[in-house]
Design a protein around this motif. Structure first.
Motif, PDB file in Angstrom:
ATOM      1  N   TRP A  15       0.872  -1.174   0.000  1.00 31.92           N
ATOM      2  CA  TRP A  15       0.000   0.000   0.000  1.00 31.92           C
ATOM      3  C   TRP A  15       0.908   1.223   0.000  1.00 31.92           C
ATOM      4  N   ILE A  16       0.953   1.901  -1.120  1.00 35.89           N
ATOM      5  CA  ILE A  16       1.898   3.008  -1.333  1.00 35.89           C
ATOM      6  C   ILE A  16       1.162   4.345  -1.267  1.00 35.89           C
ATOM      7  N   TYR A  17       1.778   5.278  -0.547  1.00 31.06           N
ATOM      8  CA  TYR A  17       1.219   6.632  -0.414  1.00 31.06           C
ATOM      9  C   TYR A  17       2.131   7.612  -1.132  1.00 31.06           C
ATOM     10  N   SER A  18       1.537   8.501  -1.913  1.00 32.81           N
ATOM     11  CA  SER A  18       2.308   9.591  -2.527  1.00 32.81           C
ATOM     12  C   SER A  18       1.615  10.914  -2.213  1.00 32.81           C
ATOM     13  N   HIS A  19       2.419  11.962  -2.042  1.00 32.85           N
ATOM     14  CA  HIS A  19       1.867  13.296  -1.787  1.00 32.85           C
ATOM     15  C   HIS A  19       0.865  13.661  -2.878  1.00 32.85           C
ATOM     16  N   HIS A  20       1.211  13.341  -4.120  1.00 29.23           N
ATOM     17  CA  HIS A  20       0.279  13.522  -5.241  1.00 29.23           C
ATOM     18  C   HIS A  20       0.743  12.691  -6.437  1.00 29.23           C
ATOM     19  N   ILE A  21      -0.186  12.324  -7.277  1.00 24.54           N
ATOM     20  CA  ILE A  21       0.126  11.673  -8.561  1.00 24.54           C
ATOM     21  C   ILE A  21      -0.678  12.402  -9.632  1.00 24.54           C
ATOM     22  N   ARG A  66       6.906  13.246  -2.241  1.00 21.88           N
ATOM     23  CA  ARG A  66       6.979  12.312  -1.117  1.00 21.88           C
ATOM     24  C   ARG A  66       6.302  11.016  -1.540  1.00 21.88           C
ATOM     25  N   ILE A  67       6.984   9.907  -1.296  1.00 21.91           N
ATOM     26  CA  ILE A  67       6.374   8.603  -1.581  1.00 21.91           C
ATOM     27  C   ILE A  67       6.906   7.591  -0.568  1.00 21.91           C
ATOM     28  N   LEU A  68       6.040   6.733  -0.067  1.00 26.57           N
ATOM     29  CA  LEU A  68       6.469   5.728   0.919  1.00 26.57           C
ATOM     30  C   LEU A  68       5.480   4.569   0.939  1.00 26.57           C
ATOM     31  N   ILE A  69       5.937   3.444   1.496  1.00 25.61           N
ATOM     32  CA  ILE A  69       5.052   2.299   1.690  1.00 25.61           C
ATOM     33  C   ILE A  69       4.331   2.505   3.025  1.00 25.61           C
ATOM     34  N   ILE A  84      -7.498  -0.320   5.827  1.00 23.27           N
ATOM     35  CA  ILE A  84      -6.383   0.426   5.225  1.00 23.27           C
ATOM     36  C   ILE A  84      -6.665   1.924   5.227  1.00 23.27           C
ATOM     37  N   PHE A  85      -7.956   2.304   5.148  1.00 24.65           N
ATOM     38  CA  PHE A  85      -8.320   3.717   5.059  1.00 24.65           C
ATOM     39  C   PHE A  85      -7.737   4.515   6.214  1.00 24.65           C
ATOM     40  N   GLN A  86      -7.860   3.968   7.436  1.00 23.93           N
ATOM     41  CA  GLN A  86      -7.347   4.683   8.604  1.00 23.93           C
ATOM     42  C   GLN A  86      -5.824   4.786   8.561  1.00 23.93           C
ATOM     43  N   MET A  87      -5.151   3.762   8.012  1.00 25.38           N
ATOM     44  CA  MET A  87      -3.690   3.814   7.906  1.00 25.38           C
ATOM     45  C   MET A  87      -3.238   4.957   6.991  1.00 25.38           C
ATOM     46  N   TYR A  88      -4.036   5.227   5.963  1.00 23.26           N
ATOM     47  CA  TYR A  88      -3.692   6.308   5.031  1.00 23.26           C
ATOM     48  C   TYR A  88      -4.059   7.686   5.579  1.00 23.26           C
ATOM     49  N   VAL A 105      -2.760   7.235  -4.182  1.00 23.33           N
ATOM     50  CA  VAL A 105      -2.766   5.923  -3.529  1.00 23.33           C
ATOM     51  C   VAL A 105      -2.492   4.854  -4.589  1.00 23.33           C
ATOM     52  N   VAL A 106      -1.537   3.969  -4.298  1.00 24.61           N
ATOM     53  CA  VAL A 106      -1.253   2.843  -5.199  1.00 24.61           C
ATOM     54  C   VAL A 106      -1.231   1.573  -4.363  1.00 24.61           C
ATOM     55  N   CYS A 107      -1.942   0.562  -4.832  1.00 26.92           N
ATOM     56  CA  CYS A 107      -1.876  -0.763  -4.217  1.00 26.92           C
ATOM     57  C   CYS A 107      -1.440  -1.749  -5.296  1.00 26.92           C
ATOM     58  N   VAL A 108      -0.403  -2.535  -5.001  1.00 27.15           N
ATOM     59  CA  VAL A 108      -0.013  -3.610  -5.915  1.00 27.15           C
ATOM     60  C   VAL A 108       0.080  -4.907  -5.123  1.00 27.15           C
TER      61      VAL A 108
END
Length: 295
Positions: free
Chosen positions: A163-169, A222-225, A282-286, A198-201
């Motif tokens: 579950w990958i978070y980015s500031h923006h895509i 910014r990007i992180l798992i 997962i929503f709360q984690m993001y 948000v990216v999920c693979v």
């Protein structure tokens, strides 16, 4: 050993690794949320187990006989009971054949089983890789009589969901890369562009790690798992992998884009989508808040 004591030892070892290898190309924790949970467990003397194991990459450079330098990547995961149980370590290099890689990882595991019981051993494993790994590149395996079933036992198949978070895509080329690379690596999931991104693979662990290594090399604010899920698969066949998937393919998902630039998605719709897929937590984690279904 109690969970608390194991967590304290893990944090101490990670702090030591971070001080010894301060650069990200040498040492990088791949799941920051798991590390934050582990620290929370230690600081608050909590008996509650973290939701995922700390995972990290150690890159080891070593010289081969012709004086060139070769890099080996150690993908490490610390089970909750580590160090009373051994860490999970997989060593990879583009110069190793599959048979050489299997033999190298088998020998490393044997070394750890014979020499360590109950103490931290990541640095010792790294030293072993630094001293011995290069020899496997030229190893003639014609006399190496490992059957296919033996290889399967050694090479445990791991199914991973990132579950990958980015500031923006926003960038169209990046969005195309995400879709194309996922297809190339047989990964499913989804990508929600906009702010935040948000990216999920999901798929084979090695494919997810390859995807992450490509994505993170692009330029991001910014990007992180945010979270990582790993499941060991017995047998590891195609059917087992398909059974674990929550998404059929990787698609781009837009949820009623709004805002001045049309770059903010309807997070209520995102929550509904995650809930449908069995991923509502997962929503709360993001976003740090609990999601709510919309009728």
């Amino acid at each position: 050993m109690a969970n608390q004591e194991a967590a304290e030892i893990q944090i101490s070892e990670l702090d030591l690794l971070s001080s010894m290898f301060p650069y990200e190309e040498e040492f990088a924790v791949t799941d920051q949320l798991a590390l934050a949970e582990l620290k929370h467990c230690v600081e608050n003397e909590s008996a509650e187990m973290p939701s995922s194991r700390v995972q990290f990459i150690l890159n080891v450079k070593t010289e081969v006989p012709n004086a060139s330098t070769v890099e080996f990547s150690m993908s490490c995961a610390l089970p909750f009971k580590y160090p009373t149980v051994l860490p999970e370590i997989t060593v990879r290099s583009s110069l190793l054949s599959r048979s050489q890689q299997i033999l190298l990882n088998s020998d490393l595991k044997t070394y750890l089983m014979q020499n360590f019981s109950g103490g931290p051993c990541i640095l010792s494993a790294r030293e072993w890789v630094k001293d011995h790994a290069a020899a496997y590149i030229d190893k003639d395996l014609s006399s190496f009589s490992m059957t296919a079933s033996d290889a399967t036992k050694l090479e445990v198949t791991m199914f991973t969901r990132l579950w990958i978070y980015s500031h923006h895509i926003y960038n169209k080329q990046k969005r195309k890369n995400i879709i194309d690379w996922a297809k190339e690596l047989s990964l499913s999931g989804f990508c929600m562009p906009g702010k935040p991104g948000v990216v999920c693979v999901e798929g084979l662990q090695s494919s997810c790690e390859e995807f992450w290594s490509r994505i993170r090399r692009l330029t991001w604010k910014r990007i992180l798992i945010r979270h990582r899920e790993d499941v060991s698969l017995e047998g590891g066949g195609h059917a087992e992998i398909q059974k674990q998937r929550k998404f059929p393919t990787l698609e781009e998902k837009c949820f009623d884009a709004h805002g001045a630039r049309g770059n903010h998605m309807d997070l209520g719709q995102l929550y509904n989508f995650l809930e449908e897929k069995g991923c509502a937590d997962i929503f709360q984690m993001y976003f740090g808040v609990e999601g709510h279904s919309r009728g």
